[in-house]
Design an enzyme around this catalytic site. Structure first.
Site, short mmCIF file in Angstrom:
data_model
loop_
_atom_site.label_atom_id
_atom_site.label_comp_id
_atom_site.label_asym_id
_atom_site.label_seq_id
_atom_site.Cartn_x
_atom_site.Cartn_y
_atom_site.Cartn_z
N CYS C 2 0.81 -1.22 0.00
CA CYS C 2 0.00 0.00 0.00
C CYS C 2 0.85 1.28 0.00
O CYS C 2 2.01 1.27 0.38
CB CYS C 2 -0.94 0.06 1.21
SG CYS C 2 -1.85 -1.42 1.54
N ARG C 3 0.22 2.33 -0.46
CA ARG C 3 0.80 3.68 -0.41
C ARG C 3 -0.30 4.61 0.07
O ARG C 3 -1.47 4.44 -0.29
CB ARG C 3 1.28 4.16 -1.79
CG ARG C 3 2.31 3.27 -2.49
CD ARG C 3 3.73 3.48 -2.03
NE ARG C 3 4.04 2.85 -0.77
CZ ARG C 3 5.24 2.93 -0.15
NH1 ARG C 3 6.22 3.64 -0.70
NH2 ARG C 3 5.45 2.33 1.00
#
Lengths: 284, 284, 284, 284
Positions: C2-3
């Site tokens: 994830c970001r």
């Protein structure tokens, strides 16, 4: 730019084609190796034949990426077939929608494409205009691919009484000439990349083609006369055993075996019902 | 057959239009009252204007039914706008895909349709043929609706310098004549039902129309010069207070109020920027 | 892995955060730079505040990749907000479903996470067991992230009367201690990576944290006291002008500016309503 | 409230069960007849067995309505099976997500439910608490149904060495007693409706059950010892011919035949591998 795979041979559980190989099509959906853009996450599709029920293939497509699709993961280990086309998409022309997913189906025919025609909008209406009403309305999506297949089928139906390797290769050649003509007329200067595969479940025709002969077409390999074996997590092509054999046509090598052969530029691969493979130039 | 709703007036939280009324559009998505088929579960769309940011509308569409869409439920109580078009779809022509969801957007214009042209495939290619390249390629989906709107915009741009209630009504009339002509030529005998709404965020034009005058068009109501009030769970149209007013154009009455007026058959409703409403016959 | 991205400051069209920067979150969805796995294509979500309508944020999530989402592309250039959290997901724990998309919302609170707890199944039930009935049933999905946020809120509500930077940092520390305790007890040896962001629209608290101090936490940057400017296609952080300023907390630098500062390992970033930024150690 | 269908018998193309009957499950998805709420548009699922490949069933689920699902329409005429469970959902507890779609699969077992437990949140955590870690983490969604099946499997595995009609009916009875006990303890006064079907591909057990004997359970029919014939668009149950026979268990009669028999209230239907059918009371 998409990646595709076509299989014809001894019935096989499609899991061993889609998921198990080291460089499986599912891996190519997020990490393709033999193309600049590694991502093919704009939907996918598979089509396969169940001749014991009907001669029309089943198609299953989704706008979600192949790598995370629960239904595909569930179907793959339980579906066995002797003829399959699978495709993962990187959208160029056309939105991410089910209508734009390959393979496209026309009655008992499946077709998939890897490549594209630049500035396709310039020739779209001209490409549609010769189509019969039926094929005009058969087109559901926006892709160059689907339009080119419509043109192919249109020529096939108008000029031939039967669907055979010969009439299909003739129709491909006519279609490619047609596209080159339209590209010249409407000033499209980038070459068209047309790696395409066509099957009716009995035979296959695939093309490795670029409209400008000075360019290199996209990669397309085949493996011939082998058996496809998955053993202890390793996928191998082995020498055929009796009638147990298969032909694969793929955008990328699925394994490190030496049996993958690059199809020469602007050539057809023709896989006959007997699994004999012929390679011959495309006369465009 | 779809249901639609258009609002222009004092800024309003769209929840009070979409969810709160007794016969809200969300209720119409699964239980429409004023049409034979109560179900409009083949996707939906909303478009609204945020003039403080841009004159292009926002559109949000989905192939899922409106009644269960988490994002719509989440957006509706928090979006405030002075101009909205919303639509719930019952697919007739065209698959359930985002490209087939209304409202359709062309630059700063929103358009939605309730109705249909039977045997649309018979005239599709003829309807596309006069389109400019730009509008030919603007079409993304398969619906009769989107094609008719392309024809409308095509005429509007080719024949007028400005987008005004007058040029839009002229273009609607031209488009409807065009469709009637094609229907006759290609032997479509069922009448076309064309309840359509067009807005640029400043003014609105809606049509209640059937191509055969002996038939009754689908229902279309408006409420005029009222305020739209939600109080204690009851939705009411009230007398306007100062500048606080709104016009609604809807396929079905949202409430039991008496202020809903059926638009006469084959008439336009024109909602001017001042919220003045004019009703006049469609000359087709 | 994830970001994520969080913004608080002068109202901004979210397009200039999500799409326009050279290394925008949308680019990070298919080509993240500062993490081993470049792909975050397992859904996304955005949450933003519209204080003029309500103090509850809007959330919009999808299981489709961010890069091809038509609705996101349509919303982004037309939504203006002073407080936003956005997230692109690479699924580790939990299927690709809307319930597993970040940001998670609890009343007027938004929360997102980048990282993970290995072998989460070992402690899931023990982590749920102290939750109040309300928070037990608030959990909709399967992610470690959502469970950790439930634990955070549970502590916050049980031990504090108000939601302030102090009570939130206290609750984070309590939650992280709790998780470390459970990991030891149930023999999870891989470190937990917990870069998390929390906002109520007025202030923000973010953590850059790894449970084993010998390891390096995942990257997390902030830019402080700058204005965020998009000009001629180039995104820059500029010196603030009057009250025109913003704070960003991001997994990856969005641009080549020098104003991005890595948050020290196992530290909080606290963004106060005034946009003052404080950085202090996490005492776990 | 959902509608379900289970088939065991001579291999059949599933199209003739799902689409062709006058009151097919697809019709029940938008126009159910034997229940107050006619709409079951919150996703669907099918599961079927392919014993020639594996003893694990295939499941295919979608959050889209069954009536418009392109993949289902495509699969149905081409898939042949001797054991199928199909389900169309009307969401009560739990969002519309793939995780909440029936049938649920546990190894080679398929399970589907029509009915519900009111105020399920009151007992959810207590129902989870006796589960083994494996079954605790097997639960992916939010439905009462999936939790009840987890409890059933938990009892089955903890108390029996084999999966047989006897051990399954014993586990159902134990599970229903358990639920009644929890409902009393946590003050749920509305009765629980538990029409459930369980199969391992070899035998089936279905329940028609309501927790309060003064109430009428939801409808559940079976047809016994017949052949299922589709001829000239008419679906009939015919007298068996040789080994050519089938048993159907359905929420609603699929046709106007007289062979549908309502299962008595609070009774099991047990379909043995031989297709012998036994009906006996549920001792809760």
């Amino acid at each position: 730019m998409c990646r595709l795979m076509a299989y014809k041979g001894t019935p096989i559980v499609i899991d061993s084609l889609l998921y198990q190989p080291k460089n499986s099509l599912i891996n190519q959906s997020f990490n393709a190796k033999e193309i600049e853009e590694p991502l093919n996450g704009d939907g996918f599709g598979i089509g396969w034949y169940v001749p014991e029920v009907t001669n029309e293939p089943v198609t299953f497509v989704s706008v979600n990426p192949a790598w995370s699709n629960r239904n595909l993961r569930n179907l793959a280990p339980k579906i066995k077939t002797e003829c399959l086309i699978a495709h993962v998409r990187a959208a160029s022309v056309g939105e991410v929608s089910e209508s734009n997913c390959h393979p496209f189906q026309y009655n008992n025919i499946l077709m998939a494409h890897n490549g594209g025609v630049e500035e396709f909008a310039k020739i779209k209406r001209h490409l549609r205009s010769p189509l019969s009403d039926e094929l005009y309305n058969w087109i559901k999506g926006q892709t160059d691919s689907e339009h080119i297949f419509a043109l192919l089928i249109n020529h096939l139906k108008a000029n031939h009484n039967a669907i055979t390797p010969e009439t299909v290769t003739d129709s491909f050649e006519h279609t490619f000439r047609n596209i080159k003509h339209l590209m010249t007329k409407y000033d499209i200067r980038e070459p068209a990349y047309l790696n395409m595969v066509f099957t009716d479940g009995n035979f296959m025709v695939a093309t490795r083609y670029v409209s400008d002969e000075k360019e290199e077409p996209l990669t397309l390999y085949h493996s011939e006369g082998s058996r496809y074996v998955v053993e202890d997590g390793i996928t191998r092509l082995e020498a055929p055993r009796d009638n147990d054999q298969a032909v694969l046509v793929v955008s990328e090598k699925l394994s490190d075996d030496k049996d993958w052969r690059m199809i020469p530029p602007n050539h057809f691969v023709i896989v006959e019902p007997s699994l004999n493979v012929r390679i011959r130039p495309i006369k465009d």
